[in-house]
Design an enzyme around this catalytic site. Structure first.
Site, PDB file in Angstrom:
ATOM      1  N   GLU A  70      -8.288   9.966   6.310  1.00  0.00           N
ATOM      2  CA  GLU A  70      -7.615   9.035   5.398  1.00  0.00           C
ATOM      3  C   GLU A  70      -8.605   8.018   4.831  1.00  0.00           C
ATOM      4  OE1 GLU A  70      -3.712   6.164   5.163  1.00  0.00           O
ATOM      5  OE2 GLU A  70      -4.816   6.231   7.040  1.00  0.00           O
ATOM      6  N   GLU A 104      14.174   4.931  -0.822  1.00  0.00           N
ATOM      7  CA  GLU A 104      15.466   4.866  -0.135  1.00  0.00           C
ATOM      8  C   GLU A 104      15.342   4.410   1.314  1.00  0.00           C
ATOM      9  OE1 GLU A 104      17.631   8.503  -0.414  1.00  0.00           O
ATOM     10  OE2 GLU A 104      17.728   8.425  -2.605  1.00  0.00           O
ATOM     11  N   GLU A 124       6.592  -2.353  -4.182  1.00  0.00           N
ATOM     12  CA  GLU A 124       6.825  -3.087  -2.942  1.00  0.00           C
ATOM     13  C   GLU A 124       7.035  -4.581  -3.128  1.00  0.00           C
ATOM     14  OE1 GLU A 124       4.007  -2.062   0.094  1.00  0.00           O
ATOM     15  OE2 GLU A 124       4.627   0.043   0.076  1.00  0.00           O
ATOM     16  N   ALA A 177       0.837  -1.192   0.000  1.00  0.00           N
ATOM     17  CA  ALA A 177       0.000   0.000   0.000  1.00  0.00           C
ATOM     18  C   ALA A 177       0.872   1.240   0.000  1.00  0.00           C
ATOM     19  CB  ALA A 177      -0.908   0.008   1.222  1.00  0.00           C
TER      20      ALA A 177
END
Length: 179
Positions: free
Chosen positions: A118, A137, A95, A74
């Site tokens: 959200e 990163e 991911e 996600a």
């Protein structure tokens, strides 16, 4: 019921993911209250289903909980008008290293309705094509595969508590798995 009247909204903090406000409101009994409000641009998550029915999950460290969690892939929207399906496809590849042209909306959840707006669109991805991860990163993510039954056991054993993941796995099971 009488509506709540917002009298003011003041920005208290602006971070990279959220904005925190203090709202001054008049509640239905006429009293004045001060409520925290967190604004979030929105996000998307994906239930990546392998051909054998197992679901790809990501294990990553979550600073707010000070531990590693097992979650669905996600991430937040890159911009307010980004389609959630586009975000879900991007996060799946970033991911897990897999991509899919077969995404179907499963559910939408609001994660913490008491103080945050959200909203996460959750999609099911099938016909996964392997590739390579494209991690940020600051990300260190392991990809693991589980059966729906294994994930439900982890949910009910309180081992998985991430709200979007719990809601998505249970919704996926209710919609697609015969018991």
């Amino acid at each position: 019921m009488k509506p709540v009247e917002r009298l003011s909204r003041e920005l208290s903090y602006e971070g990279t993911v959220i904005k925190v406000y203090t709202d001054t409101v008049r509640v239905p009994n006429g009293k004045i209250a001060h409520w925290d409000y967190i604004s979030h641009m929105g996000a998307a998550a994906v239930v990546p289903v392998l051909p054998d029915g197992r679901i790809l999950m990501v294990r990553q460290y979550r600073n707010a909980l000070d531990r590693f969690t097992l979650e669905l892939p996600a991430g937040k929207l890159d911009r307010a008008d980004e389609p959630m399906e586009e975000c879900a496809a991007r996060e799946l590849e970033e991911e897990t290293g897999y991509h899919s042209d077969n995404l179907e909306r499963l559910i939408t959840v609001n994660t913490t309705v008491a103080f945050c707006n959200e909203k996460i669109g959750i999609f099911v991805a099938r016909d996964l094509v392997p590739g390579s991860q494209h991690l940020d990163e600051d990300e260190d993510i392991r990809v693991e595969a589980y059966t729906v039954e294994e994930l439900c056991e982890r949910i009910f054993a309180q081992e998985m508590t991430d709200s979007k993941t719990v809601a998505a796995i249970l919704a996926y099971r209710a919609r697609y798995c015969q018991e």
